[in-house]
Design an enzyme around this catalytic site. Sequence first.
Site, mmCIF file in Angstrom:
data_model
loop_
_atom_site.group_PDB
_atom_site.id
_atom_site.type_symbol
_atom_site.label_atom_id
_atom_site.label_comp_id
_atom_site.label_asym_id
_atom_site.label_seq_id
_atom_site.Cartn_x
_atom_site.Cartn_y
_atom_site.Cartn_z
ATOM 1 N N GLY A 57 0.829 -1.196 0.000
ATOM 2 C CA GLY A 57 0.000 0.000 0.000
ATOM 3 C C GLY A 57 0.865 1.248 0.000
ATOM 4 N N CYS A 84 5.375 -6.022 1.603
ATOM 5 C CA CYS A 84 5.691 -4.597 1.576
ATOM 6 C C CYS A 84 5.035 -3.886 2.772
ATOM 7 C CB CYS A 84 5.290 -3.990 0.240
ATOM 8 S SG CYS A 84 6.010 -2.351 -0.070
ATOM 9 N N HIS A 167 7.970 -7.469 -3.668
ATOM 10 C CA HIS A 167 6.693 -7.888 -4.255
ATOM 11 C C HIS A 167 6.870 -9.194 -5.028
ATOM 12 C CE1 HIS A 167 4.255 -4.300 -3.375
ATOM 13 N NE2 HIS A 167 5.407 -3.658 -3.447
ATOM 14 N N GLU A 169 4.591 -10.990 -6.282
ATOM 15 C CA GLU A 169 3.524 -11.173 -7.266
ATOM 16 C C GLU A 169 3.881 -10.639 -8.649
ATOM 17 O OE1 GLU A 169 2.491 -7.298 -5.037
ATOM 18 O OE2 GLU A 169 3.513 -9.204 -4.671
ATOM 19 N N ASP A 225 -18.865 -12.349 -21.263
ATOM 20 C CA ASP A 225 -19.261 -12.404 -19.852
ATOM 21 C C ASP A 225 -20.721 -12.792 -19.694
ATOM 22 O OD1 ASP A 225 -16.698 -11.468 -19.500
ATOM 23 O OD2 ASP A 225 -17.310 -9.385 -19.205
#
Length: 510
Positions: A57, A84, A167, A169, A225
Amino acid sequence: MSSKFETILILDFGGQYTQLIGRRIREANVYTEIVPFNTPLEKIEAMQPKGLVLSGGPASVYETDAPICDARIFKLDVPVLGICYGMQLIGKELGGRVEPASHREYGSRQIEAVQPSSLLNGIRRVWMSHGDRILEPPPDFDVTARTETTIAAMENPKRKIFGVQFHPEVTHTENGAGLLRRFVFDVCRCRGDWTIGSFIENSIDLIRKQVGDGRALCAISGGVDSTVAATLVSQAIGDRLVGVFVDTGLLRKNEFEKVLSMLQNNLHLNVRGVDASERFLNMLAGVSDPERKRKLIGNEFIRVFEDQAEKIGSVDFLVQGTLYPDVIESVSVKGPSQTIKSHHNVGGLPERMHLKLIEPLRELFKDEVRRVGLELGLPEDMVWRQPFPGPGLAVRIMGEITPEGVRMLQEADDILISEIKKAGLYRQIWQSFGVLLPVKSVGVMGDIRTYEHTLAIRAVHSNDGMTADWVRLPYDLMAVISNRIVNEVKGINRVVYDITSKPPATIEWE
């Protein structure tokens, strides 16, 4: 729809990569859900997570209004991974020493192992993005890696609490996905049973229980969708699903006729077409603000469906193809991901609605929806259609919407898509479309001065719509597209190309 699946819960502290954490864990066939950092402890416990991830964040843990979760989560006997900001929060809440760094550490960095860690497993090159740093870990925590300026990783294996300053990810961290896999499998002991097949089976079961003997009305746009959602619900309740495809007057060229034929004749869905184009265009006359456009269209959609429900009789439910990015981008709480725009099927609903919602795809990203579609046997051409916004061309016409503006954009967009398909690039591109700008410029055609509209072309690569990069279209292709639009579409004399990524821009202009 996730009641039968093991869940990793991600507490969102506003990090720009929060959604990527969920994507990486889902890629390991483990279900994840993102919730605000201030989610009550009771709700967290009720969800019975196998593990918790505290996201990154932009805030500092020492700011007066810094986002802080309930500290009792560290006593739940549930594994925790802080990333983080999440690691800094662990450090502060559990008695470590955290302070502002002398300079922000951003970008690729080398970390050095301090002692063995099964979670790190030899990771050296990582991606950093932080302003605070941890000088001392909390009591009983081991430092497992450092950089020159900060603690890069720490852990308390006994309490199953871990923190990484980098990070994992993002692709810039070497084998970062492996770190997340080790957390969910080795630490949280997840089975990895969240597959597309199991999702479909579980969804059909839950839809049947939700609808019971009732009937449902499905909002079908012709995109992947809503079509996948309709097919899924149709498998659950059969003929008790009625699909409604609305012509808002803001669809692509000849879209209404083509899509209606495909749904009825190819997919054999119970669908009725409703021409409400005059109704929508009259409502939007004089409206320029993009949020107002979206909300007006969202409200009008619901009214149209409610009108249809009355004509059909005894309908209790409304099916929508809401996706997870729609939900995430429409949520705004202090700290986590800010509201980017209201989606017509999330933020645009009226406060009082006469139909109960069924949103079978609400937990999925776009690529996951495509996999569901293929698993359900939908044609590849349908599954791989590029995304089209619910409000249609209303959010691709900047400023006031007029019938003439709709005509110009339909013609230009048809040329753009046909040329991209002819070049064999359609499936490689996440989204490609034209945007009609409220800007006129001087041109010359056949020795005659013109003063006409400008069209912006947008083409992006993406995996899930949360982030995107602009496509480097071949110059020769761009030249053909530009020449055709200027020569064939009356009212447009200039074409420009959008080379902005997301972030900082969104994919759609409005």
